[in-house]
Design an enzyme around this catalytic site. Structure first.
Site: not given
Ligand SMILES: Cc1ncc(C[n+]2csc(CCOP(=O)(O)OP(=O)(O)O)c2C)c(N)n1
Lengths: 379, 329
Positions: B24, B54-55, B78-79, B81, B83, B124
């Site tokens: 992203e 969309a991770e 970020f960490d 996000f 998941y 974050h």
């Protein structure tokens, strides 16, 4: 002939019982965003004079709120602020489309919807000030916490609406998401559940053109985000997100439809984010001043104000009164935000579990000792 | 450090056309931390791609790309996000080599900016390394210096196995001297390094806690402690040799990290040191970690993050413990 021998002419007639019978035509959004301002609609009849004036008052307050919060980031009073300047019509209409008992599920940008729903403007900023994660009581306010992980609040809205219906309560949930958030798997799953369960929920996509730096064209290849509704079996509506009256009207209808048992609706409001993504973002890297200026001519606050004046709904005295009210609100926020919040480090251990674990009690004692030693050192 | 990471990707992309960067905002914007700045300009949108938001999709498509022979370098913004991508990570990325008896390796690098100390609001500042470490099939590495940032990222991209590359975001903007024209390589994934040698106890640490431990080691000299600092660099594989040799020499150890203590990375490390160094130890292996609480809001994070004082307290307890053990004899 078997199906395999007739590529392209696969038909089941009559459709089997397990297949839902949905005619896609009524679900499809209009080609152009729905507008009411600048048309000859009789606004005094629907939505009515009172609603128009309330929309106007909240819009002006919302704009002022955005300006005030942005100023607070410059003074270091807020860790960060994602401004919704330019999007106030969506925010305000979302709050005003709901009844007292309904629930709002906001994204991290939707501070204004929470304020317009009647929450304390300072409590709404708690997350962004950084003294605690969340301010208000969600159950009392019927506003869920601002959700930072994108689209993750959408299934919550569906579940809550579903639960309310199971309990026989007259409750509708309205969930807000950005254009970028519609790419997440959670968006898909939420819409699908909502449609299959016929849950009383409305999804409002605020399409402000960008997900941080990524323009809509790189986010989706769909004709519009509202078109996505059809695939789930719910209606999609496309509306001018800077036309507060139109957004209010479309959301109002969708909420009413959900309330009557008609199921979910997906609304796409086309709008624009006038500021950078947050105060920490540099928007000159991905868009031009010209583009931003073009949208300035389509400003939601001015559009409504101009029209209400032309139609004789808004007079100078009222406008002045509204501006003063907004100014008072801003002054109140400034005053309360300029005081350092009372920090309570021991709160780190509060409410991690209903009952503290032995390890947390031990860690709390450690921090207590550190704080005491620090206080002694300072004394 | 951000500049070194950028350079590592540029060099890897220039050397190997199969290296693709995606995520992203990694293109036009150059990433929210500017780590991918200029890569799209230099290599085009197909090699450095702004993906939809969309991770799960980002990592899932990377799996398919890797199946076809590319070497995707994926950025999770970020960490917390990352998941949504856990399904792909745990079910496919980590297992594909094993399931296919080595026929489908997954040379994917997953860059995850992690940890706190930057005043970020919730979601974050998570330290999510324990989740990754608990998933067999993944390598997990984290640099603490600018030179290592370059070398480790090159090694990660070159690895034929998936690497979760944890970037300590509060070290992104450190002022360390570094020559981008003569970047150092590291031995590869899986080697720890002794950052400071000492004789009286070993601080075992990694990532954002390395500078904290270096500072603690300096401060401890006043109290007569000569501390050794081991920077793990790689959590999986774990360099037992360097750690064990150090602790056997010093006889005492403290594991320091930002992530939670309970069921955190330090539990595994302490257990391992206990198993391999039991007869050399003069005190129990201690852990200094973040509290077992969801990462706090920015105004409270200084109370949560293990700082120099907490490390020194633990070191003092090492002495106390040994007195106590001796006293009991
Ligand atoms: C799951 C997840 N991934 C990434 C992010 C980081 N992030 C925060 S806002 C944002 C862009 C959101 O764009 P959009 O959904 O269009 O909403 P807008 O910011 O325009 O209101 C991103 C990528 C996040 N918050 N959550």
């Amino acid at each position: 002939m078997t199906v395999l021998e007739q590529p392209g002419s696969y038909r089941l007639s009559p459709p089997p019982a397990w297949r839902p019978r949905v005619d896609p035509a009524p679900l499809l959004p209009d080609a152009e965003p729905y507008r009411l301002l600048g048309t000859d609609a009789d606004l005094e009849k629907a939505p009515g004079r009172d609603v128009l004036l309330r929309l106007h008052r909240e819009l002006v307050r919302g704009r002022r709120y955005n300006e005030q919060a942005t100023a607070l980031t410059r003074q270091g009073r807020l860790a960060v602020y994602p401004s919704s300047t330019g999007q106030e019509a969506c925010e305000v209409a979302a709050a005003l489309a709901l009844k007292e008992q309904d629930w709002l599920f906001p994204s991290y940008r939707d501070t204004l919807a929470a304020v317009a729903r009647g929450l304390d403007p300072v409590e709404v900023l708690t997350l962004l000030r950084g003294d605690w994660h969340h301010g208000w009581d969600p159950k009392a306010a019927r506003v869920a916490p601002l959700s930072t992980p994108l689209a993750t609040q959408l299934p919550h809205a569906v579940g809550l609406a579903h639960a309310a219906r199971i309990k026989g309560d007259d409750v509708v949930a309205l969930a807000l998401v950005g254009d970028g958030g519609t790419s997440e798997g959670d968006f898909h799953e939420a819409l699908n559940f909502a449609a299959v369960w016929n849950a009383p929920v409305v999804f409002l996509v605020q399409n402000n053109g960008f997900a941080i730096s990524v323009p809509l064209a790189k986010q989706t290849a769909a004709p519009s985000l509202a078109h996505k509704a059809v695939g789930y079996g719910m209606p999609g509506r496309l509306v001018d997100g800077n036309d507060a009256v139109a957004v209010h009207s479309v959301l109002g209808e969708a909420v009413e439809r959900a309330r009557q048992g008609g199921g979910p609706t997906l609304v796409e409001a086309v709008t624009y984010r006038m500021e950078a993504h947050t105060n920490a973002d540099d928007s000159t890297r991905y868009r031009t001043d010209g583009e931003v200026d073009a949208w300035r001519d389509h400003d939601p606050v001015r559009l409504l104000e101009r029209e209400l004046r032309e139609r004789g709904v808004l007079d100078d005295a009222t406008a002045e009164d509204v501006a003063e009210g907004a100014e008072e609100m801003a002054a109140g926020i400034r005053e309360r935000m300029n005081a350092d919040p009372e920090l309570r480090p021991m709160d780190l251990f509060a409410e991690v579990y209903a009952e503290k674990t032995a390890q947390l009690r031990e860690q709390a004692a450690q921090l207590r000792a550190e704080l005491d030693a620090e206080a002694e050192g300072n004394a | 450090m951000a500049q070194a990471l950028n350079r590592a990707m540029r060099d890897a992309m220039a050397e190997d056309p199969d290296v693709h960067v995606m995520g992203e905002d990694v293109g036009t914007l150059g990433g929210v931390f500017r780590v991918t700045d200029g890569l799209t300009r230099e290599f085009g949108e197909e090699r450095c791609t702004d993906t939809p938001l969309a991770e799960a999709g980002i990592l899932g498509t990377a799996v398919g790309m890797a199946m076809y022979g590319l070497r995707p370098v994926v950025e999770m913004q970020f960490d917390a996000f990352a998941y949504p991508s856990f399904e792909q990570l745990a079910s496919h990325v980590a297992k594909m080599r094993n399931r296919t008896r080595g026929r489908l390796p997954m040379p994917i690098t997953i860059r995850v900016p992690y940890g706190g100390g930057i005043g970020g609001v919730e979601h974050h500042s998570d330290s999510s390394e324990a989740y990754y470490m608990a998933t067999p099939g993944l390598q997990v590495v984290t640099p603490a210096t600018v030179a290592d940032a370059y070398g480790l990222l090159r090694a990660a991209i070159a690895s034929d196995d998936p690497v979760v590359f944890m970037e300590p975001k509060r070290l992104y903007w450190g002022k360390a001297e570094w020559d981008p024209e003569a970047p150092e390589q590291v031995p590869g994934v899986g080697e720890a390094v002794v950052r400071r040698s000492g004789t009286s106890a070993t601080l075992i640490t990694y990532g954002p806690s390395v500078p904290v431990c270096m500072e603690a080691a300096e401060a401890a000299r006043e109290d007569g402690w000569d501390l050794e600092v081991v920077d793990l660099r790689s959590l999986v594989p774990f360099d037992e040799k360097t750690v064990v040799e150090s602790v056997r020499r010093t006889g005492r150890a403290v594991v320091v990290h930002e992530s939670q203590g309970f069921a955190g990375p330090g539990g595994e490390i302490a257990a391992r040191v206990g198993e391999r160094c039991f007869h050399y130890l003069e005190a129990p292996v201690l852990r200094v970690a973040g509290f077992d609480v969801p990462y706090p809001p920015p105004m409270l994070e200084k109370h949560h993050l293990p700082g120099v004082d907490r490390v020194l307290d633990a070191v003092a307890r090492l002495q106390w413990e040994s007195d106590w053990v001796e006293g009991g004899q």
